[in-house]
Design an enzyme around this catalytic site. Structure first.
Site, PDB file in Angstrom:
ATOM      1  N   ASP A  29      43.583  10.756  90.866  1.00 26.78           N
ATOM      2  CA  ASP A  29      44.754  11.273  91.561  1.00 26.78           C
ATOM      3  C   ASP A  29      44.319  12.260  92.649  1.00 26.78           C
ATOM      4  O   ASP A  29      43.474  13.123  92.434  1.00 26.78           O
ATOM      5  CB  ASP A  29      45.669  11.977  90.554  1.00 26.78           C
ATOM      6  CG  ASP A  29      47.058  12.243  91.117  1.00 26.78           C
ATOM      7  OD1 ASP A  29      47.371  11.717  92.198  1.00 26.78           O
ATOM      8  OD2 ASP A  29      47.824  12.960  90.452  1.00 26.78           O
ATOM      9  N   ILE A  30      44.889  12.117  93.837  1.00 27.20           N
ATOM     10  CA  ILE A  30      44.584  13.001  94.966  1.00 27.20           C
ATOM     11  C   ILE A  30      45.776  13.925  95.176  1.00 27.20           C
ATOM     12  O   ILE A  30      46.904  13.463  95.361  1.00 27.20           O
ATOM     13  CB  ILE A  30      44.312  12.196  96.252  1.00 27.20           C
ATOM     14  CG1 ILE A  30      43.219  11.149  96.019  1.00 27.20           C
ATOM     15  CG2 ILE A  30      43.936  13.129  97.392  1.00 27.20           C
ATOM     16  CD1 ILE A  30      41.882  11.736  95.616  1.00 27.20           C
ATOM     17  N   SER A  53      41.297   1.495 108.588  1.00 27.58           N
ATOM     18  CA  SER A  53      40.483   0.302 108.772  1.00 27.58           C
ATOM     19  C   SER A  53      39.237   0.363 107.897  1.00 27.58           C
ATOM     20  O   SER A  53      38.726  -0.670 107.466  1.00 27.58           O
ATOM     21  CB  SER A  53      40.041   0.175 110.231  1.00 27.58           C
ATOM     22  OG  SER A  53      41.033  -0.412 111.014  1.00 27.58           O
ATOM     23  N   ASP A  94      34.462  -3.668 109.611  1.00 27.00           N
ATOM     24  CA  ASP A  94      34.969  -4.450 108.486  1.00 27.00           C
ATOM     25  C   ASP A  94      33.875  -5.291 107.846  1.00 27.00           C
ATOM     26  O   ASP A  94      33.752  -5.350 106.612  1.00 27.00           O
ATOM     27  CB  ASP A  94      36.093  -5.379 108.957  1.00 27.00           C
ATOM     28  CG  ASP A  94      37.317  -4.631 109.449  1.00 27.00           C
ATOM     29  OD1 ASP A  94      37.429  -3.423 109.158  1.00 27.00           O
ATOM     30  OD2 ASP A  94      38.154  -5.253 110.119  1.00 27.00           O
ATOM     31  N   GLU A 143      36.137  -2.515 115.404  1.00 26.16           N
ATOM     32  CA  GLU A 143      36.875  -2.926 114.209  1.00 26.16           C
ATOM     33  C   GLU A 143      36.129  -4.003 113.426  1.00 26.16           C
ATOM     34  O   GLU A 143      35.932  -3.898 112.219  1.00 26.16           O
ATOM     35  CB  GLU A 143      38.262  -3.438 114.604  1.00 26.16           C
ATOM     36  CG  GLU A 143      39.129  -3.854 113.428  1.00 26.16           C
ATOM     37  CD  GLU A 143      39.446  -2.677 112.518  1.00 26.16           C
ATOM     38  OE1 GLU A 143      38.945  -2.685 111.366  1.00 26.16           O
ATOM     39  OE2 GLU A 143      40.160  -1.770 112.939  1.00 26.16           O
ATOM     40  N   ASP A 180      52.407   9.417  95.653  1.00 22.84           N
ATOM     41  CA  ASP A 180      53.091  10.057  96.782  1.00 22.84           C
ATOM     42  C   ASP A 180      52.842   9.215  98.023  1.00 22.84           C
ATOM     43  O   ASP A 180      51.910   8.398  98.064  1.00 22.84           O
ATOM     44  CB  ASP A 180      52.591  11.491  96.987  1.00 22.84           C
ATOM     45  CG  ASP A 180      51.088  11.579  97.191  1.00 22.84           C
ATOM     46  OD1 ASP A 180      50.612  11.109  98.238  1.00 22.84           O
ATOM     47  OD2 ASP A 180      50.388  12.092  96.300  1.00 22.84           O
ATOM     48  N   GLY A 188      50.471  12.450  90.778  1.00 24.51           N
ATOM     49  CA  GLY A 188      51.144  11.164  90.682  1.00 24.51           C
ATOM     50  C   GLY A 188      51.233  10.480  92.031  1.00 24.51           C
ATOM     51  O   GLY A 188      50.631  10.909  93.022  1.00 24.51           O
TER      52      GLY A 188
END
Length: 639
Positions: A597-598, A554, A310, A306, A618, A616
């Site tokens: 937009d996906i 992450s 990062d 992690e 979701d 839009g």
């Protein structure tokens, strides 16, 4: 399902069943826990002569206006946009009333707690005293028990507690009481403090997974394999993200890690040598919170993955800006989100704020290897952007505990801080694919969706995950991540919908109603929905001396953090303020042009396909992926 009003949480959350009369009148149940969390079982009554550090959180003023106040400085249509508050103003506006202070202290005195035992915090937000178990049980009409965890360790809690009816309106929360976490603190084995901290922080989970495959060190500027492994070059191409910071003396970016998760400098150097050579040998500026240390005793994906992820991407994308690492918790006690908040705001600390011994690391820690110094209280000015790739589940904490913490995120937003959290990696399910049963417990056979925390808080920005679909290129539309992980998303069962999100959620539920009942998710249209935005999540990461493929939200949060940090840099360079809390801005129609937009993919879980990506907003892909170039110009146009 009914959604609680943020300001009326104590009225809705806490029962009104009557208990035995006291010298101060009839008592009412203030909080109640209906079940023992997974992995714990009741062991025995707590020794009546044991001493408990009792803390009474007083009702703060103006929390009924918290959304109004944060919108005033965060909504682009406000004349006060960008005019962020000072910490002093925050403390002044939200301090409890004299009536609340007097009511609680007078009740305690009437019950035999002498004034020389009572401490009032400097912020006036908390009343503290030490009490024997006998005294605490009498005060709160309760019984304290010791609970044992299946992995070892013990925990003190009660099932419910009561306070006088006339005092209840002045109290938010009493600690320690019903709050219950999954942080097992094993006994014995003093030679393994790292393992103890890992178990202590078990309910704060990193949002990261691996498919076990090694990655290749592709050329730094190559974007030919972005459908299988994301590199900094892929991110810059996907999100129009080309920028070199210039206001580095004024700007700041913080990344949070929880011990024993820690980076290895050798891993950072490996990654930088291939993807950002100028950073080889560079480390983040480490701010140690409550003994936080970048430990190197344990080296594996579970201990380094992690933090390596990062920092490698966060640092590479904002260079030459120096990244700050908030490393929270020692190797014995560990830490929680509240320990981070302690370090950022002195008014939130023990005696000055809100640590809960059942949830948070409590310092000084006198055990072998512990941080035997006062807790880190207001030790650093918050960075302009703070990214956290850890999370928990809404059901695991009491609503009062979450509301208390959420209000603090709102205050940070008012001070101009952008708070980002990863949305989770198990779709509509919780960690370990736990869902909620009909009896309200976490179980893998549950059918109710399991919302996450703290992304359920309407004053943080929740970041989900996409993927470059197999066989696609960086110029093709992405889809919701459905490789190894499923992007976390859904609706809170306790937090109400914020004003900035009402139109987006209403449009989704009206035009694309999910095929699930109210028994499966909060479909009232009155609940906070998440994520807010989304970004790719299958990265090449230098871990333990090699390159590995890593998946998870992450990956997404620190990159969004780098993007917002760069926008802050552009604004600071022309004399403007950081963007602060971004949600009210990104949900406006004017900022629609700043997102891709996906509309492909879902976030399966709990035995269902989960929600589906649609045009839009979701609860799979939020508003979409960011276009940095467009967002930078949109934000530069604001005051």
């Amino acid at each position: 399902m009914l959604v609680l009003s943020f300001v009326a949480v104590s009225l809705c959350l806490f029962g009104s069943s009557l208990a035995s009369p006291s010298s101060q009148g009839v008592k009412v149940v203030h909080e109640k826990r209906d079940f023992v969390p997974h992995g714990w079982s009741r062991s025995r009554r707590l020794n009546p002569e044991a001493v408990l550090p009792m803390r009474f959180g007083l009702k703060q003023n103006n929390l009924d206006r918290v959304e109004e106040l944060i919108m005033d400085v965060s909504h682009p249509g406000s004349p006060n946009y960008g005019k962020h508050w000072s910490p002093e103003k925050i403390a002044e506006i939200f301090a409890p009333s004299k009536e609340s202070i007097d009511s609680v202290i007078n009740w305690l005195k009437s019950e035999g707690i002498s004034m020389d035992r009572i401490k009032l915090s400097n912020s006036k937000g908390w009343v503290d005293f030490k009490a024997t178990v006998v005294e605490a049980e009498r005060l709160l009409d309760t019984e304290y028990h010791v609970y044992a965890h299946e992995f070892g360790g013990e925990h003190i809690a009660c099932d419910s507690y009561s306070v006088p009816a006339h005092v209840q309106p002045h109290i938010d929360i009493v600690l320690p009481t019903v709050n219950f976490d999954a942080k097992a603190l094993p006994e014995g084995n003093p030679q393994s403090p790292v393992r103890r901290a890992e178990r202590r922080s078990a309910s704060i989970n990193p949002m990261i997974k691996s498919n076990g495959k090694k990655a290749t060190a592709s050329p730094a500027d190559s974007v030919t394999n972005c459908d299988s492994q994301i590199t900094p070059a892929c991110l810059r191409a996907l999100y129009n993200f080309t920028y070199t910071p210039v206001a580095t003396a004024e700007n700041s970016y913080g990344i949070v890690e929880y011990t024993p998760q820690a980076f290895l400098q050798s891993d950072l150097n490996l990654f930088f040598s291939n993807f950002s050579p100028s950073l080889v040998g560079t480390s983040p500026t480490l701010i140690s919170i409550d003994g936080g240390v970048a430990q190197t005793t344990q080296q594996s994906f579970n201990f380094n993955g992690e933090s390596d992820l990062d920092l490698e991407f966060g640092m590479a994308l904002v260079a030459p800006l120096k990244v700050t690492l908030y490393q929270a918790g020692d190797l014995v006690e560990g830490a929680s989100f509240n320990n981070l908040l302690d370090a950022l705001d002195a008014s939130y600390c023990t005696f000055e704020g809100g640590d809960d011994p059942t949830e948070d690391g409590i310092y000084p820690d006198t055990r072998t290897g512990g941080f035997n110094q006062p807790e880190s209280c207001g030790i650093v000015k918050p960075a302009n952007v703070i990214s956290t790739s850890y999370g928990s589940q809404e059901i695991e904490m009491t609503a009062a505990y979450q509301f208390r913490q959420c209000s603090e995120y709102a205050k940070l937003g008012m001070m101009g801080v952008t708070i980002l959290y990863s949305s989770g990696d198990n779709g509509v399910a919780g960690f370990n694919n736990f869902c909620i049963s009909r009896t309200g417990r976490e179980t893998k056979s549950g059918t109710r969706f399991n919302p996450a925390f703290p992304v359920n808080c309407p004053f943080v920005t929740a970041v989900g995950a996409t993927q470059v679909n197999p066989g696609s290129t960086v110029t093709d539309p992405e889809g919701a991540c459905e490789q190894v992980i499923f992007s976390g998303g859904g609706f809170s069962d306790i937090f109400p919908i914020p004003a900035y999100q009402q139109d987006a959620v209403s449009s989704f539920l009206t035009n694309f109603p999910p095929p699930y009942s109210a028994a499966q998710f909060n479909n009232s249209g009155l609940a906070r929905g998440y994520p807010d935005l989304i970004l790719s999540a299958n990265y090449v990461v230098g871990i333990d001396g090699g390159f590995e493929l890593v998946f998870g939200t992450s990956c997404s949060s620190p990159v969004v953090g780098a993007l917002i940090t760069s926008i802050n840099d552009a604004r600071l360079a022309v004399g403007k303020s950081p963007v602060g809390f971004i949600n009210p801005t990104i949900y406006t129609p004017a900022f629609k042009a700043g997102f891709n937009d996906i509309t492909v993919g879902g976030n399966q879980g709990c035995g269902t396909p989960g929600f589906t990506s649609v045009p839009g907003w979701d609860p799979v892909t939020g508003l979409g992926t960011p276009n940095f170039g467009k967002l930078k110009e949109l934000w530069l146009a604001l005051p």
